[in-house]
Design an enzyme around this catalytic site. Structure first.
Site, PDB file in Angstrom:
ATOM      1  CE  LYS A   1      -6.714  30.126  33.967  1.00  0.00           C
ATOM      2  NZ  LYS A   1      -6.225  30.044  35.377  1.00  0.00           N
TER       3      LYS A   1
ATOM      4  CD  GLU B   1     -10.758  45.556  36.333  1.00  0.00           C
ATOM      5  OE1 GLU B   1      -9.670  46.067  36.719  1.00  0.00           O
ATOM      6  OE2 GLU B   1     -11.507  44.907  37.064  1.00  0.00           O
TER       7      GLU B   1
ATOM      8  CB  CYS C   1      -8.348  46.040  40.363  1.00  0.00           C
ATOM      9  SG  CYS C   1     -10.094  45.904  40.021  1.00  0.00           S
TER      10      CYS C   1
ATOM     11  CD  GLU D   1      -2.979  46.109  41.244  1.00  0.00           C
ATOM     12  OE1 GLU D   1      -2.511  45.303  40.436  1.00  0.00           O
ATOM     13  OE2 GLU D   1      -4.173  46.457  41.253  1.00  0.00           O
TER      14      GLU D   1
HETATM   15  P1  ADP Z   1      -2.312  37.700  39.937  1.00  0.00           P
HETATM   16  O1  ADP Z   1      -0.906  38.132  39.703  1.00  0.00           O
HETATM   17  O2  ADP Z   1      -3.108  38.643  40.704  1.00  0.00           O
HETATM   18  O3  ADP Z   1      -2.468  36.274  40.384  1.00  0.00           O
HETATM   19  P2  ADP Z   1      -2.649  37.088  37.186  1.00  0.00           P
HETATM   20  O4  ADP Z   1      -2.762  38.145  36.161  1.00  0.00           O
HETATM   21  O5  ADP Z   1      -1.392  36.296  37.269  1.00  0.00           O
HETATM   22  O6  ADP Z   1      -2.999  37.781  38.534  1.00  0.00           O
HETATM   23  O7  ADP Z   1      -3.844  36.040  37.061  1.00  0.00           O
HETATM   24  C1  ADP Z   1      -5.143  36.367  36.625  1.00  0.00           C
HETATM   25  C2  ADP Z   1      -5.650  35.233  35.765  1.00  0.00           C
HETATM   26  O8  ADP Z   1      -4.808  35.142  34.626  1.00  0.00           O
HETATM   27  C3  ADP Z   1      -5.606  33.853  36.428  1.00  0.00           C
HETATM   28  O9  ADP Z   1      -6.731  33.099  36.009  1.00  0.00           O
HETATM   29  C4  ADP Z   1      -4.346  33.255  35.872  1.00  0.00           C
HETATM   30  O10 ADP Z   1      -4.347  31.847  35.844  1.00  0.00           O
HETATM   31  C5  ADP Z   1      -4.355  33.803  34.465  1.00  0.00           C
HETATM   32  N1  ADP Z   1      -3.025  33.814  33.814  1.00  0.00           N
HETATM   33  C6  ADP Z   1      -1.812  33.958  34.401  1.00  0.00           C
HETATM   34  N2  ADP Z   1      -0.842  33.896  33.476  1.00  0.00           N
HETATM   35  C7  ADP Z   1      -1.445  33.713  32.281  1.00  0.00           C
HETATM   36  C8  ADP Z   1      -0.982  33.578  30.938  1.00  0.00           C
HETATM   37  N3  ADP Z   1       0.317  33.615  30.645  1.00  0.00           N
HETATM   38  N4  ADP Z   1      -1.908  33.423  29.971  1.00  0.00           N
HETATM   39  C9  ADP Z   1      -3.221  33.397  30.237  1.00  0.00           C
HETATM   40  N5  ADP Z   1      -3.711  33.503  31.478  1.00  0.00           N
HETATM   41  C10 ADP Z   1      -2.851  33.670  32.492  1.00  0.00           C
END
Ligand code: ADP
Length: 495
Positions: free
Chosen positions: A189, A265, A300, A399
């Site tokens: 994904k 991570e 990170c 962060e």
């Molecule tokens: P950032 O804040 O740096 O964008 P995220 O943790 O939001 O990092 O995103 C990292 C990954 O997690 C992306 O692929 C995002 O689509 C996915 N993601 C965000 N929210 C969810 C969720 N509720 N469940 C599963 N995956 C998620």
């Protein structure tokens, strides 16, 4: 690869972009036909409309992944043969190096020369894990003599990997290479900000000989298709890289569904401790600047908290400022760009917000602090440095994920260790010293997954990456990461 800016721009015009999901060996629209807009942070313009997958697509992909796994077309294949297919895959990535690098640059704004280097490393990583696939053995335990006790490792089955946007292909390789090498089916994904290179990769995987259903890509929103995979009863393992906030949600999804195995991570706020006895302070300052401004600070394990020992405090700040000037943001398609844009307008706003928080907290802005290149329509921030930061300030605790360095002063080794540990995160700590005793004290007493002494780069495939505390758990890279994709089975036979 030698090329000039104009040549890169021409290749960009000619680039053919794939925008669909890749399920069961073919490109397909999302079942609901929904799409989302993919915006380039270089100029704020629409790149393409990308398939926005939902629970229904997740259902279809998980079914295909499970069938492929159960048939054994990959999991039961001779490891030697799996290895050779993964080698083909690595070669195809090298053959499409520029195309993939270009996609990452237009998707998330990283300099094209950095993207090229990273994608070359991805191909090496796939070979590294391919090579390990027929060299990791089980064990036979010592038992009484009428027993054979084999301890073997079996693939989980269906692995879903949720990928962030900062190193789209590299973060995916960290997960799918060991998962494939151990015989799993993988569903990726990509982050909604950077789907292009992973969508394209799926086709290369199939051409390399990875069977349909073993390597699938579901673009879409985290809260929809990401959540659907993390909650799915048919997913056996979820590997995640991203924010600590979403990492905590993934744990909940696992607990509320099938207790799928999880590795996370997540965030970091890494200390970079510079002692007055460090050799060659110019080199150290250059490394400190390079490591915080690489990828616009969207890393990170970036050394975001620079701790300088009191006797060299002012002198060292001047050196870091000097080397930071190399990172003035430039169009990332320009091969001489060392820092491109932020990934998105949203991320740029988050970072600008943190800069105003730093000012309000009383930190001293010694460089940068503003959005630049606004005429491009893109999202660029100057390399920004705050000095006289206190570790309880938000800019030292949270962060930021942008080109913002927080500088703190320390007087003793014990104080440096205390500051390094005073964080909810525990990903990496860097220290520069010529005194082995100080290096040992830091290594022993700082609670984090990686300690780098006199270095900012642990980029080799043979070493593990991962955190303590709220940086997550589980390891990427190295043979340790193979353990994330297998489970242990005991076969106890009495004669
Ligand atoms: P950032 O804040 O740096 O964008 P995220 O943790 O939001 O990092 O995103 C990292 C990954 O997690 C992306 O692929 C995002 O689509 C996915 N993601 C965000 N929210 C969810 C969720 N509720 N469940 C599963 N995956 C998620």
């Amino acid at each position: 690869m030698n090329m000039n800016f104009n040549e890169v721009l021409k290749m960009k015009e000619k680039a053919e972009l794939k925008t669909q999901a890749f399920i069961n060996g073919e490109y397909t629209d999302a079942i609901d036909k929904k799409t989302f807009d993919n915006i380039s942070p270089i100029d704020g313009k629409l790149i393409a409309r990308i398939a926005s997958c939902s629970e229904k697509d997740a259902e279809k992909a998980v079914k295909s992944a499970r069938q492929a796994f159960n048939k054994g077309i990959w999991s039961q294949m001779l490891p030697e043969q799996r290895k050779s297919i993964m080698y083909n895959f690595a070669s195809l990535i090298e053959n499409h190096l520029f195309e993939l690098a270009l996609m990452e640059t237009i998707d998330m704004g990283k300099p094209i020369s950095d993207a090229l280097g990273e994608i070359k490393r991805c191909a090496k990583g796939i070979r590294w894990f391919a090579e390990a696939s027929d060299k990791v053995y089980g064990k036979v335990a010592m038992t009484r003599s009428n027993v054979s006790a084999q301890i073997i490792k079996e693939p989980y089955g269906v692995v879903a990997a949720i990928i962030p946007w900062n190193y789209p292909l590299m973060m995916a390789v960290w997960k799918f290479a060991p998962a494939l090498a151990t015989g799993n089916s993988v569903i990726l994904k990509p982050a909604e900000q950077s789907p292009l290179s992973l969508i394209r990769l799926a086709d290369l995987a199939l051409s390399a000989g990875i069977p349909a259903g073993i390597f699938q890509v579901l673009p879409g929103y985290g809260e929809t298709v990401g959540k659907a995979l993390a909650c799915h009863l048919g997913v056996d393992k979820i590997a995640f890289t991203g924010s600590t906030e979403v990492g905590k949600l993934i744990l909940q999804y696992s607990g509320l569904s099938n207790m799928k195995a999880v590795s996370l991570e997540c965030g970091g706020k890494c200390a970079n401790i510079v002692f007055a006895d460090a050799q060659n302070l110019d080199h150290v300052a250059q490394q400190a600047a390079g490591a915080i401004f690489y990828n616009s600070g969207q890393v990170c394990d970036a050394p975001t908290r620079l701790l300088i020992e009191k006797p060299i405090y002012n002198e060292f700040i001047e050196k870091v400022k000097h080397y930071s000037q190399d990172y003035a943001p430039l169009n990332p398609l320009n091969p001489s760009s060392k820092m491109g844009s932020m990934v998105s307008e949203e991320q740029m706003s988050n970072v600008l917000e943190y800069i105003s928080i730093g000012l309000a907290e009383g930190a001293k802005l010694v460089m940068g602090g503003k959005q630049v290149n606004e005429d491009t329509g893109g999202f660029y921030i100057e390399p920004t440095i705050f000095a006289d930061v206190k570790n309880n300030m938000r800019i030292a605790q949270e962060e930021i994920f942008g080109p913002v360095l927080s500088i703190l002063k320390f007087e003793t080794l014990a104080e440096a260790i205390e500051i390094a540990n005073d964080s909810i995160y525990g990903l990496c700590t860097f220290a520069w010293t010529s005194d082995l005793n100080k290096a040992r004290e830091i290594s022993k007493n700082v609670r984090c997954g990686k300690i780098l002494i006199n270095s900012t780069s642990d980029g080799e495939w043979s070493v593990p990456h991962g955190g303590f505390k709220q940086s997550g758990f589980g390891r990427d890279k190295s043979l340790e990461s193979m353990d994330q994709y297998v489970q242990t089975k005991l076969i106890w036979t009495e004669y």
